[in-house]
Structures are given as structure tokens and as C-alpha cells.
Design an enzyme around this catalytic site. Structure first.
Site, PDB file in Angstrom:
ATOM      1  N   ARG A 273       0.232   9.096  -5.410  1.00  0.00           N
ATOM      2  CA  ARG A 273       0.755   8.589  -4.139  1.00  0.00           C
ATOM      3  C   ARG A 273       1.365   7.195  -4.303  1.00  0.00           C
ATOM      4  O   ARG A 273       2.374   6.880  -3.662  1.00  0.00           O
ATOM      5  CB  ARG A 273      -0.326   8.602  -3.059  1.00  0.00           C
ATOM      6  CG  ARG A 273      -1.589   7.809  -3.393  1.00  0.00           C
ATOM      7  CD  ARG A 273      -2.713   8.221  -2.449  1.00  0.00           C
ATOM      8  NE  ARG A 273      -3.946   7.483  -2.631  1.00  0.00           N
ATOM      9  CZ  ARG A 273      -4.948   7.879  -3.409  1.00  0.00           C
ATOM     10  NH1 ARG A 273      -4.844   8.990  -4.135  1.00  0.00           N
ATOM     11  NH2 ARG A 273      -6.064   7.166  -3.481  1.00  0.00           N
TER      12      ARG A 273
ATOM     13  N   ARG B  60       0.866  -1.170   0.000  1.00  0.00           N
ATOM     14  CA  ARG B  60       0.000   0.000   0.000  1.00  0.00           C
ATOM     15  C   ARG B  60       0.908   1.227   0.000  1.00  0.00           C
ATOM     16  O   ARG B  60       1.974   1.224   0.620  1.00  0.00           O
ATOM     17  CB  ARG B  60      -0.875   0.013   1.251  1.00  0.00           C
ATOM     18  CG  ARG B  60      -1.794   1.223   1.284  1.00  0.00           C
ATOM     19  CD  ARG B  60      -2.595   1.299   2.567  1.00  0.00           C
ATOM     20  NE  ARG B  60      -3.420   2.501   2.560  1.00  0.00           N
ATOM     21  CZ  ARG B  60      -3.980   3.028   3.618  1.00  0.00           C
ATOM     22  NH1 ARG B  60      -3.812   2.452   4.801  1.00  0.00           N
ATOM     23  NH2 ARG B  60      -4.695   4.123   3.528  1.00  0.00           N
ATOM     24  N   HIS B  61       0.482   2.282  -0.672  1.00  0.00           N
ATOM     25  CA  HIS B  61       1.260   3.522  -0.675  1.00  0.00           C
ATOM     26  C   HIS B  61       1.450   4.037   0.745  1.00  0.00           C
ATOM     27  O   HIS B  61       0.682   3.712   1.652  1.00  0.00           O
ATOM     28  CB  HIS B  61       0.564   4.593  -1.531  1.00  0.00           C
ATOM     29  CG  HIS B  61      -0.786   4.972  -0.989  1.00  0.00           C
ATOM     30  ND1 HIS B  61      -0.945   5.818   0.094  1.00  0.00           N
ATOM     31  CD2 HIS B  61      -2.032   4.615  -1.372  1.00  0.00           C
ATOM     32  CE1 HIS B  61      -2.234   5.967   0.351  1.00  0.00           C
ATOM     33  NE2 HIS B  61      -2.915   5.234  -0.521  1.00  0.00           N
ATOM     34  N   GLY B  62       2.458   4.867   0.919  1.00  0.00           N
ATOM     35  CA  GLY B  62       2.726   5.479   2.216  1.00  0.00           C
ATOM     36  C   GLY B  62       1.658   6.496   2.594  1.00  0.00           C
ATOM     37  O   GLY B  62       0.836   6.916   1.770  1.00  0.00           O
TER      38      GLY B  62
ATOM     39  N   GLY C  74     -10.009   8.393  -2.487  1.00  0.00           N
ATOM     40  CA  GLY C  74     -10.525   7.714  -3.661  1.00  0.00           C
ATOM     41  C   GLY C  74      -9.533   7.872  -4.805  1.00  0.00           C
ATOM     42  O   GLY C  74      -8.370   7.511  -4.680  1.00  0.00           O
TER      43      GLY C  74
ATOM     44  N   GLU D  47      -7.388   3.308  -6.887  1.00  0.00           N
ATOM     45  CA  GLU D  47      -8.283   3.095  -5.747  1.00  0.00           C
ATOM     46  C   GLU D  47      -9.730   3.198  -6.205  1.00  0.00           C
ATOM     47  O   GLU D  47     -10.033   3.748  -7.275  1.00  0.00           O
ATOM     48  CB  GLU D  47      -7.979   4.131  -4.655  1.00  0.00           C
ATOM     49  CG  GLU D  47      -8.787   3.984  -3.377  1.00  0.00           C
ATOM     50  CD  GLU D  47      -8.579   2.656  -2.645  1.00  0.00           C
ATOM     51  OE1 GLU D  47      -9.041   1.610  -3.173  1.00  0.00           O
ATOM     52  OE2 GLU D  47      -7.989   2.659  -1.545  1.00  0.00           O
TER      53      GLU D  47
ATOM     54  N   THR E   6      -0.429   9.687   3.230  1.00  0.00           N
ATOM     55  CA  THR E   6      -0.533  10.942   2.484  1.00  0.00           C
ATOM     56  C   THR E   6      -1.063  12.044   3.396  1.00  0.00           C
ATOM     57  O   THR E   6      -1.539  11.780   4.503  1.00  0.00           O
ATOM     58  CB  THR E   6      -1.511  10.801   1.294  1.00  0.00           C
ATOM     59  OG1 THR E   6      -2.836  10.598   1.820  1.00  0.00           O
ATOM     60  CG2 THR E   6      -1.109   9.660   0.365  1.00  0.00           C
ATOM     61  N   GLU E   7      -1.004  13.261   2.880  1.00  0.00           N
ATOM     62  CA  GLU E   7      -1.550  14.402   3.620  1.00  0.00           C
ATOM     63  C   GLU E   7      -3.020  14.177   3.948  1.00  0.00           C
ATOM     64  O   GLU E   7      -3.472  14.464   5.056  1.00  0.00           O
ATOM     65  CB  GLU E   7      -1.366  15.681   2.791  1.00  0.00           C
ATOM     66  CG  GLU E   7       0.093  16.060   2.610  1.00  0.00           C
ATOM     67  CD  GLU E   7       0.330  17.074   1.506  1.00  0.00           C
ATOM     68  OE1 GLU E   7      -0.641  17.500   0.838  1.00  0.00           O
ATOM     69  OE2 GLU E   7       1.509  17.441   1.311  1.00  0.00           O
TER      70      GLU E   7
END
Length: 191
Positions: free
Chosen positions: A64, A11-13, A25, A86, A15-16
Site C-alpha cells: 500500500r 501516510r499511504h492512501g 499491520g 507498519e 486501503t480496502e
């Protein structure tokens, strides 16, 4: 249970918008410092896999995931596949959970999990279409593959591979900074 090749899923790191509790989404948000550190940790976990197995790498087109892949894969080549994006969360994209609760109280009250909430979004993709998109990508895999994508995408994929029903896969954890290894219908989290 379907017979899929071995998969390493990242999974991506963070995010803000993850940090703010905002629904992403298919909208964009950059990695935080913590998210960058998580991707560097994934690089340590993935390095021996890339050296030993040299699997093809597939990455979501969303920024991301691309940012995470560039760090975590340590410069290894990867292909982008739009099926890895996503779930499209319709009018909920960009909103916080509190904003959704205030504007769509009935939907918010029924949604027990993030998957429930995202897939119930007005003008969104919905679960059946999302599930079909994930399954189509899985069925196209011909060899062990490393995938960098998203939390809910990963939950659905992991659930399909492990033979889980909807409630079970909707309750799966969505860790960032680890690698999920999926093989023979079983999942192992590498931390």
C-alpha cells in the site's frame, strides 16, 4: 528534543481493509479508488517539494505504501527500507475491531487508541520494539527526507520529533491524502 533533519511524511492512501475497519499491520491490502485519489492529491502537494528540495525518498516495503509512492512521487526515485513497515500486530492482523472485541474483550476494553490496540496484540511487535525501530531510522537520517509509510508508524515518528509523550502521540490524527512537514520539533499538515 532530538535534532532531526526536516521530514515530509506521507501516510499511504486508504486501503480496502482501512475501509472495512480491518487491522492490517504488516499484512497487505490494495488502495481503494479513494486511496488512489488521495495519493494523486499528495502528488500535487509533493511536486514543488521534489522540484525545489529534491530530497531522498524512503518508502515502506508494504504494497500500500509502494502503490502510494509510485503515484505521489510522480516517478521520482525512492529507496525501500524495512524499518518503515507498519507495526506488526500479531494475531490481530486481518481481524476487525468487532472480532477483536469478541475474542479478546480484556485487551479491547483497555485499548483507548489504535496504537494501544495494535501494540497490545498477542504475538505482535509491542510498543517498545516498534518505537525503537522508528527511532533507529530517524537517527540514521542525514539530510531532509521524504518518507511514505503508515499511520501508526507516522504517529510514533511525529511524536518523537515533536517531543510528545505516549498519550499525546497516540492521540495524533492519522490523515490520508495530506503531507506532514516536520521541522525543528514542529509539525505542519499540508493539505
Amino acid at each position: 528534543m532530538n535534532d532531526f533533519p526536516k521530514i515530509w511524511f506521507l501516510r499511504h492512501g486508504e486501503t480496502e481493509w482501512n475501509a472495512e475497519g480491518r487491522i492490517q499491520g504488516q499484512m497487505e491490502s490494495d488502495l481503494t479508488e479513494r486511496g488512489i485519489a488521495q495519493a494523486h492529491h499528495q502528488a500535487e502537494l509533493v511536486r514543488p517539494i521534489l522540484q525545489r528540495e529534491a530530497p531522498p525518498c524512503l518508502v515502506s516495503p508494504l504494497r500500500r505504501a509502494q502503490q502510494t509512492a509510485k503515484i505521489a512521487l510522480g516517478g521520482a526515485a525512492f529507496d525501500t527500507d524495512p524499518r518503515l513497515a507498519e507495526v506488526q500486530a500479531g494475531v490481530f492482523q486481518g481481524l476487525t475491531r468487532a472480532e477483536i472485541a469478541a475474542t479478546y474483550p480484556e485487551i479491547h476494553a483497555r485499548a483507548q487508541t489504535n496504537l494501544d490496540l495494535f501494540c497490545a496484540a498477542p504475538e505482535g511487535e509491542g510498543y517498545a520494539t516498534f518505537h525503537a525501530r522508528v527511532l533507529t531510522l530517524l537517527q540514521a537520517l542525514k539530510a531532509p527526507t521524504l518518507i511514505v509509510a503508515h499511520g501508526l508508524w507516522g504517529q510514533v515518528m511525529r511524536g518523537i520529533i515533536c517531543g510528545l509523550d505516549y498519550d499525546e502521540l497516540a492521540d495524533l490524527p492519522n490523515e490520508q491524502g495530506c503531507v506532514y512537514r516536520l521541522e525543528n520539533g514542529c509539525e505542519t499538515a499540508l493539505r
